[in-house]
Design an enzyme around this catalytic site. Sequence first.
Site, mmCIF file in Angstrom:
data_model
loop_
_atom_site.group_PDB
_atom_site.id
_atom_site.type_symbol
_atom_site.label_atom_id
_atom_site.label_comp_id
_atom_site.label_asym_id
_atom_site.label_seq_id
_atom_site.Cartn_x
_atom_site.Cartn_y
_atom_site.Cartn_z
ATOM 1 N N GLU A 41 47.621 -45.335 -1.512
ATOM 2 C CA GLU A 41 46.690 -46.406 -1.867
ATOM 3 C C GLU A 41 46.354 -46.224 -3.336
ATOM 4 O O GLU A 41 46.470 -45.127 -3.862
ATOM 5 C CB GLU A 41 45.417 -46.314 -1.022
ATOM 6 C CG GLU A 41 44.332 -45.371 -1.568
ATOM 7 C CD GLU A 41 44.706 -43.888 -1.574
ATOM 8 O OE1 GLU A 41 45.626 -43.516 -0.829
ATOM 9 O OE2 GLU A 41 44.096 -43.112 -2.349
ATOM 10 N N LYS A 51 45.670 -37.580 -11.842
ATOM 11 C CA LYS A 51 46.196 -37.871 -10.501
ATOM 12 C C LYS A 51 47.513 -37.163 -10.202
ATOM 13 O O LYS A 51 47.799 -36.810 -9.061
ATOM 14 C CB LYS A 51 46.359 -39.382 -10.326
ATOM 15 C CG LYS A 51 45.036 -40.150 -10.276
ATOM 16 C CD LYS A 51 44.262 -39.842 -9.007
ATOM 17 C CE LYS A 51 43.003 -40.690 -8.878
ATOM 18 N NZ LYS A 51 42.178 -40.281 -7.733
ATOM 19 N N SER A 97 39.312 -37.629 -17.544
ATOM 20 C CA SER A 97 40.286 -37.657 -16.444
ATOM 21 C C SER A 97 41.510 -38.516 -16.711
ATOM 22 O O SER A 97 42.556 -38.315 -16.110
ATOM 23 C CB SER A 97 39.599 -38.115 -15.165
ATOM 24 O OG SER A 97 38.963 -39.365 -15.369
#
Lengths: 404, 272
Positions: free
Chosen positions: A119, A97, A386
């Site tokens: 969010e 991210k 990830s």
Amino acid sequence: MSIPPNSYRSGPDARGHFGGYGGRFVAETLMPLVLDLERAYGEAKDDPAFRAELGAMLKDYVGRESPLYFAERLTERLGGAKIYLKREDLNHTGAHKINNCLGQILLARRMGKTRIIAETGAGQHGVATATVAARFGLPCIVYMGEVDIERQKPNVFRMKLLGAEVRPVKSGSRTLKDAMNEALRDWVANVHDTFYIIGSAAGPHPYPEMVRDFQTVIGSETRAQMMVKEKRLPDLVIACVGGGSNAIGMFHPFLDDAEVAIHGVEASGDGLDTERHAATLSKGSPGVLHGARSYLLQDRDGQIREAHSISAGLDYPGVGPEHAWLKDQGRVQYFSASDKDALEAFMLLSKLEGIIPALESAHAIAHVMRTAPQMAKDKLIAVCLSGRGDKDVFSVAHALGERI
Amino acid sequence: MSRISSRFAELKKANRSAFVPFITAGDPDFDTALALLKALPKAGADLIELGIPFSDPMADGPVNQASYLRALASGMTLPKVLDMVRKFRKEDKATPLVLMGSYNPIHAYGTARFVRDAAEAGIDGFLIVDLPPEEDEVLRAPASVHGLDVVRFVTPTSDAKRLDTILAGASGYLYYVSMAGITGTKPIEAEDVEASIDALRARTRLPVTVGFGIRTPEQAGRVARFADGVVVGTAIVERVFRNVNDPRLAANVTEFCAELANSVHAARDKDV
């Protein structure tokens, strides 16, 4: 039968459409901002100074490039293709991210915005946003569903430590979709000073394109690293898909390599034949939510259905519009893995490789467990790991009936 | 001439602003909402915005969100919204009815088919909050075939260049969103809005209604002095909520609407 495009990498068009998907389905109040963002991003993207600053931060702050690791014991156990893990879990903050958050906060600064909102589902994007907001000294508000706050407590506390305000969202299913609704409502009400850092490759144009571009570093590195290690491209590339940001970043550099098969893995929760899953591309239908046309989980009347997955990051009833297009084009195939499959993969990777994966990434590993044994030993799989699973230990313990 | 155009023309002649109440179709249930809808014209409604319930409205505050959820819980669907309109139209052929809401339920129904069915049911226009000019062709094309208006929004963030885009292809009337925000959260700043409306009039001959943040008869009257229409939504929906268990719900809410209507209609009397 439609003719395949010359390139799968040229989208979106000027209106932000990937074929019939994407677009800018937002309130008029937001349109000038969305257009402004598109302009600013277009300029930044072509500015060597912006790219240099982002590149330097990715190297020294995030720790890129992330390794492409040969998972020897997993490969041996499964007895088929060679498995390489793209270690996004080793990034600062523990997931992919941050790649996107850095890009967007540099853009926010460039645009003179002074307040950051985001969010979050699993909390990884919230933590990454809170991190870059701290680093650049901007106030940050993170919207998070109450259900997710409960199941991702460690990340909630991390965000607080980083100086962000976590606002619990009590509406709807109290998960990622509702957090996104609330963040959009905040943005409409604070248009003058606020930059909304969206974490998924979703939302109105230019977000799906921008998030993809910032995440494409994953696939570009993987491609180059594989060429060094194996002198050729992988036969199969795999990533998990919720909104689809790590997946699109991993896939995009391989889209025009016809010899590379690409598999996205959605969360099928309790199972595809039940009501409780998050397999939007496998079981959903096209609709409009959160600023874009894409596949959605919805009923016949167009009301959004609640998604379910053990992994908060995949627990979303929509998906990025570029994935919808790639599915229709047949360039990427989308599969799913259940809560049970993901837990099994979570345990296996932990025990065989000493790597505790995020529950999201465990869905991709679960798909590897099914496909690798079917492939010859000289075949190569690159799977995007990830994120790391520290945040999930409470959820996993709970699912296993253990108390910690 | 469409019902919307002729209604605004009549009001202009009478030097009056339109009172435009918003209610959610099916809140709290089909029969009660239909009774309320039927009572609104008698209470002074000049045009009615009928909300399409949606699970995930992006531009609404908590009050309207809860209203949609009540309607959905009572079994409301888009076909039933059209049933309600048909029943209303049996008794009222004059009051313009505009559907307001999010696009996805219409998309799921099939946009072209929906526009045709809505026209047959007696709808006059659409106010779809997440279809900006860049995306509304899909609705405008079938709407123009059936002579229905797709009403566009103007907001405090609409600069001159943005207005060019909004006004090109606008029809029926314009909806001026009085503040940057979601429904029912901040009170209106009438002076700022008046200046914006004046600027807008220099650019268009379309009637301009004002909504978002108008909660009381006093505020409604203040806006009615300069706007062609005054939209009140959340404050009415809030009264629906407060009367949810009262058999006199429709009457109680109508009474409040009548106060709003009276204030809107009397607003310019003192000016002359």
